[in-house]
Enzyme design. Structure first.
Site, short mmCIF file in Angstrom:
data_model
loop_
_atom_site.label_atom_id
_atom_site.label_comp_id
_atom_site.label_asym_id
_atom_site.label_seq_id
_atom_site.Cartn_x
_atom_site.Cartn_y
_atom_site.Cartn_z
CG ASP A 61 -21.42 8.18 1.16
OD1 ASP A 61 -21.42 9.02 0.24
OD2 ASP A 61 -22.40 7.95 1.87
CG ASP A 130 -31.05 3.28 7.97
OD1 ASP A 130 -30.62 4.43 7.68
OD2 ASP A 130 -30.48 2.25 7.59
CG HIS A 132 -27.78 5.73 6.29
ND1 HIS A 132 -28.60 4.80 5.68
CD2 HIS A 132 -27.48 6.63 5.32
CE1 HIS A 132 -28.78 5.14 4.42
NE2 HIS A 132 -28.12 6.25 4.17
CD GLU A 137 -26.95 1.38 6.32
OE1 GLU A 137 -27.75 2.11 6.93
OE2 GLU A 137 -27.17 0.96 5.17
#
Ligand code: GLP
Length: 235
Positions: A61, A130, A132, A137
């Protein structure tokens, strides 16, 4: 699932897995990750003095709109922490271009390039608090490909420590999709510290659900999860 007393010993095992792959396949295609989790892994790989001359890499990313030279771009991160210390050819390094004029087009080209290089042999992954992976996400499509994503408030908060303030964290990113990650032949997930315990427990033992994107790895045939005791404390 490999649970080690410390981040140090867990990382040592991950480094050996990569070293073995490179000795068996000197032109392996590696998927690489950023964040604080793989930093020690990259230090260990540098110390092992492996031959990277034929290795090809694809990063997961990148932030959109940050100049490549910005200290927090994943481009800078990778060159600072790994590439400048090894004998990799710059032509063999691939990182999504967060400044491309046509970002959707560049995402398609990125996917095409991965296929042209023969697919990813081993993908290194961290995990967000979270759940990810990459920057996929919660609620990301489990079949998604490389594309633009908007960061959640939680991720902006988590990453504010690298930028000085939450307001300076770019809100948009390019990330390989979950479908892309699932096509890697081997996924190597690293997580350290109690702050990752909830996400790790959800990923490893929870239901497969897009609210915890890492949980989809339960459907992948070859995943190694390297944890320290803190990250494993919710299992
Ligand atoms: C970042 C990266 C992820 C990384 C995660 C965890 O936002 N895009 O690839 O795994 O967050 O970061 P850290 O390793 O610093 O906890």
């Amino acid at each position: 699932i490999i649970i080690q007393p410390t981040r140090e010993t867990a990382t040592e095992i991950a480094a050996r897995i990569i070293a073995r792959l490179l000795s068996e396949k000197p032109d392996a295609v590696l998927g690489l990750a950023t964040g604080s989790t793989p930093l020690l892994l990259y230090q260990k790989l540098v110390g092992m003095r492996l031959d990277w001359s034929r290795v090809r890499t694809f990063n997961l990313d990148e932030y959109i709109g940050l100049p490549k030279e910005h200290s927090q771009s994943y481009h800078s991160f990778m060159w600072e922490n790994l590439f400048k210390h090894i004998n990799i050819s710059p032509d063999n390094v691939h990182i999504p271009d967060g400044n491309a004029e046509d970002i959707p087009g560049s995402c398609k080209a990125y996917e095409k390039r991965i296929l042209e290089e023969g697919g990813i042999d081993l993908q290194v992954l961290g995990i967000g608090s979270d759940g990810h992976i990459g920057f996929n996400e919660p609620t990301s499509s489990l079949a998604s490909r490389t594309r633009i994503k908007t960061l959640t408030r939680q991720t902006c908060k988590d990453n504010a420590r690298f930028f000085g303030s939450e307001a300076e964290v770019p809100k948009h990113v390019i990330t390989m999709g979950i479908g892309t990650i699932m096509e890697a032949r081997h996924n190597l997930l690293l997580a350290f510290g109690e702050q990752k315990a909830g996400a790790v427990a959800g990923a490893v033992e929870g239901p497969v659900a897009s609210v915890n994107p890492a949980s989809v790895l339960q459907m992948h045939p070859t995943v190694t999860v390297c944890l320290d005791e803190g990250a494993a404390s919710g299992l």
